[in-house]
Design a protein around this motif. Sequence first.
Motif, PDB file in Angstrom:
ATOM      1  N   ALA A 237      76.391  58.121  30.382  1.00  0.00           N
ATOM      2  CA  ALA A 237      75.907  58.164  31.766  1.00  0.00           C
ATOM      3  C   ALA A 237      77.002  57.729  32.725  1.00  0.00           C
ATOM      4  N   THR A 238      76.962  58.303  33.928  1.00  0.00           N
ATOM      5  CA  THR A 238      77.895  57.865  34.963  1.00  0.00           C
ATOM      6  C   THR A 238      77.338  58.222  36.334  1.00  0.00           C
ATOM      7  N   ALA A 239      77.984  57.707  37.379  1.00  0.00           N
ATOM      8  CA  ALA A 239      77.525  57.920  38.756  1.00  0.00           C
ATOM      9  C   ALA A 239      78.697  58.347  39.623  1.00  0.00           C
ATOM     10  N   VAL A 240      78.483  59.379  40.421  1.00  0.00           N
ATOM     11  CA  VAL A 240      79.542  59.880  41.309  1.00  0.00           C
ATOM     12  C   VAL A 240      78.971  60.228  42.682  1.00  0.00           C
ATOM     13  N   VAL A 241      79.871  60.435  43.650  1.00  0.00           N
ATOM     14  CA  VAL A 241      79.483  60.966  44.960  1.00  0.00           C
ATOM     15  C   VAL A 241      79.627  62.490  44.916  1.00  0.00           C
ATOM     16  N   PRO A 242      78.960  63.207  45.840  1.00  0.00           N
ATOM     17  CA  PRO A 242      78.970  64.673  45.763  1.00  0.00           C
ATOM     18  C   PRO A 242      80.355  65.341  45.675  1.00  0.00           C
ATOM     19  N   PRO A 243      81.374  64.891  46.451  1.00  0.00           N
ATOM     20  CA  PRO A 243      82.670  65.582  46.311  1.00  0.00           C
ATOM     21  C   PRO A 243      83.225  65.497  44.884  1.00  0.00           C
ATOM     22  N   ILE A 244      82.963  64.383  44.209  1.00  0.00           N
ATOM     23  CA  ILE A 244      83.454  64.265  42.830  1.00  0.00           C
ATOM     24  C   ILE A 244      82.635  65.171  41.912  1.00  0.00           C
ATOM     25  N   ALA A 245      81.336  65.233  42.163  1.00  0.00           N
ATOM     26  CA  ALA A 245      80.500  66.138  41.358  1.00  0.00           C
ATOM     27  C   ALA A 245      81.021  67.576  41.499  1.00  0.00           C
TER      28      ALA A 245
ATOM     29  N   GLU B 123      72.438  73.948  45.929  1.00  0.00           N
ATOM     30  CA  GLU B 123      73.176  74.918  45.100  1.00  0.00           C
ATOM     31  C   GLU B 123      74.047  74.204  44.050  1.00  0.00           C
ATOM     32  N   PRO B 124      74.936  73.286  44.466  1.00  0.00           N
ATOM     33  CA  PRO B 124      75.669  72.545  43.429  1.00  0.00           C
ATOM     34  C   PRO B 124      74.737  71.737  42.521  1.00  0.00           C
ATOM     35  N   ALA B 125      73.637  71.224  43.086  1.00  0.00           N
ATOM     36  CA  ALA B 125      72.700  70.441  42.264  1.00  0.00           C
ATOM     37  C   ALA B 125      72.199  71.289  41.095  1.00  0.00           C
TER      38      ALA B 125
END
Length: 543
Positions: free
Chosen positions: A276-284, A314-316
């Motif tokens: 598991a990890t956590a990122v902000v949208p630009p990193i995703a 869309e990216p989601a």
Amino acid sequence: MLDGWVPWPEPFARRYRDAGYWEGRPLDRLLRDRARTDPDRIALVGADGARWTYAALDARADRTAAGLHRLGIAAGDRVVVQLPNTDAFVVLFFALLRAGAVPVLTLPAHRESEITHVAEMAGAVAYAVPDLLDGYDHRALARTVRAAVPSLAHVLVAGEAAEFTALDDLDAEPLELPAPDPGDVALLLLSGGTTGKPKLIPRTHDDYTYNARASAGICGFDQDTVYLVVLPTAHNFALACPGLLGTLLVGGTVVLSPTPSPEDAFALIEREKVTATAVVPPIALLWLDAVEWEDADLSSLALLQVGGSKLGAEPAARVAPALGCTLQQVFGMAEGLLNYTRLDDGHDLVTGTQGRPLSPDDEIRVVDEDGHDVPPGERGELLTRGPYTLRGYYRAPEHNARTFSDDGFYRTGDLVRVLPSGHLVVEGRAKDQINRGGDKISAEELENHILAHPAVHDAAVVGMPDAAMGERTCAYLVPRGPQPPTQRELAGFLAGRGVAGYKLPDRVEVVEVFPRTSVGKIDKKELGRRIAERLRAEDGGVN
Ligand code: OOB
């Protein structure tokens, strides 16, 4: 009891204790308890590959706490911590808690302007820095900050300490130090900010432990969880949602990534079998592209949390197929309230909402501009109170009077609508802040810095749409004299004033006069429309 913070009124405190949210345990206990039950399990894998068992990490934190005590750092003292994702952060964080001191967490990107203010505001006695980070000498920054803030008696350095105290030398026989009151402030987080200067957020032992524990529950974290810290450890998301603390609390393993780059992160996911990890949208977005050309084995990854700014639908929808894991949207804030999509939510909720509140006792109101509740499902400003949402910023009574309702609801400045399922959709912002890919920039703070430029008469900072970052920063200037600064000159000027890099304007627009609202305020909505329009024209209508 630390002064200058606003505790929950007693009836609420009692309710949160009775409900079992607040357990009455100091925050550092989560490490101590695991060190007793699972001493030989791996707690932490450092950026350099060093592996720490729970017992070793616990013992190291005890020795460092004793070292801090010997140095004279006492219960209630505030210590500004500015360390990257390294073992040193984790050890110092727990050591400070054990010494009874209050860590004040800042980002590695912060500079003189932010750190000086935070250290002053907190009345900090010490400041912890790395020696060098990405070529930048934090000891030089520490010299400047120390000269400006007389309360700073100590600078603690991870690495080569020069004239300061090396963190490695804070090593003494463990002491039986008095445990802090679990109802008291454990740490201070930095707010994204909407005002001239950043504000500090008090988080108590009780509330922050609950934050981490309840988050770990929702995310299904357990002893087999291997959590990769990609965002700065000092950020609430990576620290406690469930993050580093939530993982340690359940006996899992925390792995530290020095950067969020696909090269670093993917290699660690493969090597450590990260789950598991956590990122902000630009990193995703970056990772979604990078899986095309990086051939790392990401099959262990079961959960990707994305939050900090809005992730497009869309990216989601691309996350699960491209990365082979479950997506969780997280709409959170250092002030408290956390919303998560649940692991068993259907596709539409996971891709189209920002989740629902963590706690059954998170109270949500959605209000119009006059403060009246809007009809269910309509858009308005989100107000909230609950067992882990602050009741006031640290030492900021005037700001608190504006930011909290009389009955203690925090005005988030976020525009949302609530679905019948209780899920929130973030629809915009009513606060004067730019959210640059998860990094928050207070327009007023930046404008004040820009106004110090001799060739600027007036300044207004607005967000402009950006495909990768969601938003970038545009500074509108009314010049003083014939030669207003270019973007490069302005950025150089601001950097010279010690403003963090992520706050430097991405673009400068020069105008003769600002558009005004009917009451004579600068019409920022109009400026936002103008720059969006101009960007569309420059793109030849592509976007
Ligand atoms: C997180 O915390 P902060 O304190 O850096 O920023 C909070 C603000 C929110 O008020 C909202 O404006 C924005 O960031 N935000 C989002 C969002 N998550 C945060 N806006 C739209 N969609 C989202 N998913 O950013 C934070 C703290 C804990 C967990 C996750 C994020």
